[in-house]
Design a protein around this motif. Sequence first.
Motif, PDB file in Angstrom:
ATOM      1  N   THR A  46       0.847  -1.198   0.000  1.00 26.87           N
ATOM      2  CA  THR A  46       0.000   0.000   0.000  1.00 26.87           C
ATOM      3  C   THR A  46       0.880   1.243   0.000  1.00 26.87           C
ATOM      4  OG1 THR A  46      -0.062   0.131   2.404  1.00 26.87           O
ATOM      5  CG2 THR A  46      -1.777  -1.204   1.332  1.00 26.87           C
ATOM      6  N   PRO A  47       0.361   2.344  -0.490  1.00 26.78           N
ATOM      7  CA  PRO A  47       1.128   3.589  -0.444  1.00 26.78           C
ATOM      8  C   PRO A  47       1.497   3.986   0.992  1.00 26.78           C
ATOM      9  CG  PRO A  47      -0.713   3.807  -1.953  1.00 26.78           C
ATOM     10  CD  PRO A  47      -0.886   2.490  -1.256  1.00 26.78           C
ATOM     11  N   GLU A  48       0.624   3.673   1.944  1.00 29.78           N
ATOM     12  CA  GLU A  48       0.914   4.012   3.342  1.00 29.78           C
ATOM     13  C   GLU A  48       2.122   3.238   3.857  1.00 29.78           C
ATOM     14  OE1 GLU A  48      -2.161   3.061   2.254  1.00 29.78           O
ATOM     15  OE2 GLU A  48      -3.095   5.055   2.246  1.00 29.78           O
ATOM     16  N   LEU A  49       2.175   1.930   3.565  1.00 23.51           N
ATOM     17  CA  LEU A  49       3.316   1.125   3.991  1.00 23.51           C
ATOM     18  C   LEU A  49       4.589   1.584   3.299  1.00 23.51           C
ATOM     19  CD1 LEU A  49       4.593  -1.179   5.552  1.00 23.51           C
ATOM     20  CD2 LEU A  49       3.829  -2.748   3.746  1.00 23.51           C
ATOM     21  N   ARG A  50       4.500   1.895   2.036  1.00 28.04           N
ATOM     22  CA  ARG A  50       5.667   2.394   1.300  1.00 28.04           C
ATOM     23  C   ARG A  50       6.205   3.663   1.948  1.00 28.04           C
ATOM     24  NH1 ARG A  50       6.410   5.968  -3.230  1.00 28.04           N
ATOM     25  NH2 ARG A  50       8.295   5.403  -4.364  1.00 28.04           N
ATOM     26  N   GLY A  51       5.301   4.543   2.331  1.00 30.32           N
ATOM     27  CA  GLY A  51       5.708   5.775   2.996  1.00 30.32           C
ATOM     28  C   GLY A  51       6.397   5.510   4.321  1.00 30.32           C
ATOM     29  N   ARG A  52       5.856   4.575   5.111  1.00 30.73           N
ATOM     30  CA  ARG A  52       6.476   4.247   6.408  1.00 30.73           C
ATOM     31  C   ARG A  52       7.859   3.650   6.216  1.00 30.73           C
ATOM     32  NH1 ARG A  52       1.292   1.890   7.595  1.00 30.73           N
ATOM     33  NH2 ARG A  52       2.275  -0.155   7.757  1.00 30.73           N
ATOM     34  N   ILE A  53       8.003   2.786   5.211  1.00 25.75           N
ATOM     35  CA  ILE A  53       9.312   2.177   4.937  1.00 25.75           C
ATOM     36  C   ILE A  53      10.324   3.249   4.549  1.00 25.75           C
ATOM     37  CG2 ILE A  53      10.552   0.647   3.349  1.00 25.75           C
ATOM     38  CD1 ILE A  53       7.967  -1.065   3.244  1.00 25.75           C
ATOM     39  N   LYS A  54       9.923   4.172   3.691  1.00 24.30           N
ATOM     40  CA  LYS A  54      10.833   5.232   3.258  1.00 24.30           C
ATOM     41  C   LYS A  54      11.249   6.133   4.421  1.00 24.30           C
ATOM     42  CE  LYS A  54      10.202   7.173  -0.772  1.00 24.30           C
ATOM     43  NZ  LYS A  54       9.622   7.839  -1.937  1.00 24.30           N
ATOM     44  N   ILE A  55      10.322   6.433   5.313  1.00 24.15           N
ATOM     45  CA  ILE A  55      10.639   7.286   6.466  1.00 24.15           C
ATOM     46  C   ILE A  55      11.640   6.591   7.379  1.00 24.15           C
ATOM     47  CG2 ILE A  55       9.676   8.249   8.594  1.00 24.15           C
ATOM     48  CD1 ILE A  55       7.142   8.920   6.916  1.00 24.15           C
ATOM     49  N   VAL A  56      11.419   5.303   7.665  1.00 22.98           N
ATOM     50  CA  VAL A  56      12.336   4.563   8.533  1.00 22.98           C
ATOM     51  C   VAL A  56      13.721   4.480   7.888  1.00 22.98           C
ATOM     52  CG1 VAL A  56      12.825   2.293   9.528  1.00 22.98           C
ATOM     53  CG2 VAL A  56      10.545   3.272   9.725  1.00 22.98           C
ATOM     54  N   ALA A  57      13.780   4.211   6.600  1.00 24.81           N
ATOM     55  CA  ALA A  57      15.075   4.139   5.911  1.00 24.81           C
ATOM     56  C   ALA A  57      15.790   5.487   6.004  1.00 24.81           C
ATOM     57  CB  ALA A  57      14.882   3.733   4.448  1.00 24.81           C
ATOM     58  N   PHE A  58      15.063   6.574   5.793  1.00 18.65           N
ATOM     59  CA  PHE A  58      15.662   7.900   5.885  1.00 18.65           C
ATOM     60  C   PHE A  58      16.185   8.169   7.294  1.00 18.65           C
ATOM     61  CE2 PHE A  58      15.351  12.466   6.738  1.00 18.65           C
ATOM     62  CZ  PHE A  58      16.184  12.950   5.741  1.00 18.65           C
ATOM     63  N   GLN A  59      15.394   7.802   8.316  1.00 22.46           N
ATOM     64  CA  GLN A  59      15.821   8.013   9.697  1.00 22.46           C
ATOM     65  C   GLN A  59      17.076   7.214  10.029  1.00 22.46           C
ATOM     66  OE1 GLN A  59      12.170   6.894  11.637  1.00 22.46           O
ATOM     67  NE2 GLN A  59      11.440   9.013  11.774  1.00 22.46           N
ATOM     68  N   ARG A  60      17.214   6.047   9.424  1.00 25.01           N
ATOM     69  CA  ARG A  60      18.396   5.208   9.660  1.00 25.01           C
ATOM     70  C   ARG A  60      19.586   5.604   8.795  1.00 25.01           C
ATOM     71  NH1 ARG A  60      15.645  -0.831  10.018  1.00 25.01           N
ATOM     72  NH2 ARG A  60      14.265  -0.338  11.765  1.00 25.01           N
ATOM     73  N   GLY A  61      19.350   6.474   7.839  1.00 26.99           N
ATOM     74  CA  GLY A  61      20.432   6.928   6.975  1.00 26.99           C
ATOM     75  C   GLY A  61      20.852   5.897   5.935  1.00 26.99           C
ATOM     76  N   VAL A  62      19.919   5.060   5.501  1.00 24.47           N
ATOM     77  CA  VAL A  62      20.208   4.048   4.486  1.00 24.47           C
ATOM     78  C   VAL A  62      19.165   4.146   3.380  1.00 24.47           C
ATOM     79  CG1 VAL A  62      21.279   2.433   6.115  1.00 24.47           C
ATOM     80  CG2 VAL A  62      18.843   2.268   5.662  1.00 24.47           C
ATOM     81  N   THR A  63      19.433   3.474   2.293  1.00 24.99           N
ATOM     82  CA  THR A  63      18.437   3.428   1.226  1.00 24.99           C
ATOM     83  C   THR A  63      17.416   2.353   1.552  1.00 24.99           C
ATOM     84  OG1 THR A  63      19.631   1.797  -0.090  1.00 24.99           O
ATOM     85  CG2 THR A  63      20.156   4.125  -0.500  1.00 24.99           C
ATOM     86  N   VAL A  64      16.256   2.472   0.954  1.00 28.68           N
ATOM     87  CA  VAL A  64      15.212   1.475   1.150  1.00 28.68           C
ATOM     88  C   VAL A  64      15.721   0.116   0.671  1.00 28.68           C
ATOM     89  CG1 VAL A  64      12.911   0.733   0.415  1.00 28.68           C
ATOM     90  CG2 VAL A  64      13.308   3.111   1.051  1.00 28.68           C
ATOM     91  N   ALA A  65      16.394   0.090  -0.461  1.00 29.09           N
ATOM     92  CA  ALA A  65      16.895  -1.177  -1.005  1.00 29.09           C
ATOM     93  C   ALA A  65      17.878  -1.839  -0.041  1.00 29.09           C
ATOM     94  CB  ALA A  65      17.556  -0.934  -2.359  1.00 29.09           C
ATOM     95  N   ASP A  66      18.820  -1.056   0.503  1.00 29.63           N
ATOM     96  CA  ASP A  66      19.791  -1.631   1.440  1.00 29.63           C
ATOM     97  C   ASP A  66      19.104  -2.142   2.702  1.00 29.63           C
ATOM     98  OD1 ASP A  66      21.916  -1.174  -0.250  1.00 29.63           O
ATOM     99  OD2 ASP A  66      22.471   0.733   0.692  1.00 29.63           O
ATOM    100  N   MET A  67      18.139  -1.388   3.198  1.00 34.86           N
ATOM    101  CA  MET A  67      17.430  -1.798   4.401  1.00 34.86           C
ATOM    102  C   MET A  67      16.652  -3.096   4.166  1.00 34.86           C
ATOM    103  SD  MET A  67      14.778   0.385   6.745  1.00 34.86           S
ATOM    104  CE  MET A  67      13.378   0.206   5.662  1.00 34.86           C
ATOM    105  N   LEU A  68      15.981  -3.192   3.022  1.00 33.92           N
ATOM    106  CA  LEU A  68      15.207  -4.391   2.733  1.00 33.92           C
ATOM    107  C   LEU A  68      16.103  -5.586   2.432  1.00 33.92           C
ATOM    108  CD1 LEU A  68      12.234  -2.889   0.707  1.00 33.92           C
ATOM    109  CD2 LEU A  68      12.297  -3.615   3.097  1.00 33.92           C
TER     110      LEU A  68
END
Length: 84
Positions: A46-68
């Motif tokens: 969902t767009p909501e989950l995508r947004g939450r994933i992107k925010i967490v990745a940004f807070q951790r200072g990593v890319t979404v791909a690296d985090m996943l």
Amino acid sequence: MSERSPKRGFAARPADPESWIKASEPPPDRNGNGAAFTARLTIDITPELRGRIKIVAFQRGVTVADMLRALLARQFPPTEGDPS
């Protein structure tokens, strides 16, 4: 009046879009953790989950791909006999 040159050399795109996309990525690290990524994984979320994933990745200072990638590596560790 002078005419504009039909040639515009500021930002020419390569003929092969895949090489253009991959050119901006840093080279993968060679420590054995997927030194050569050979497949893409597409999932529907969902767009909501995508947004939450992107925010967490940004807070951790990593890319979404690296985090996943790290998440999937933790959840699915290599088993004995698997090719590396």
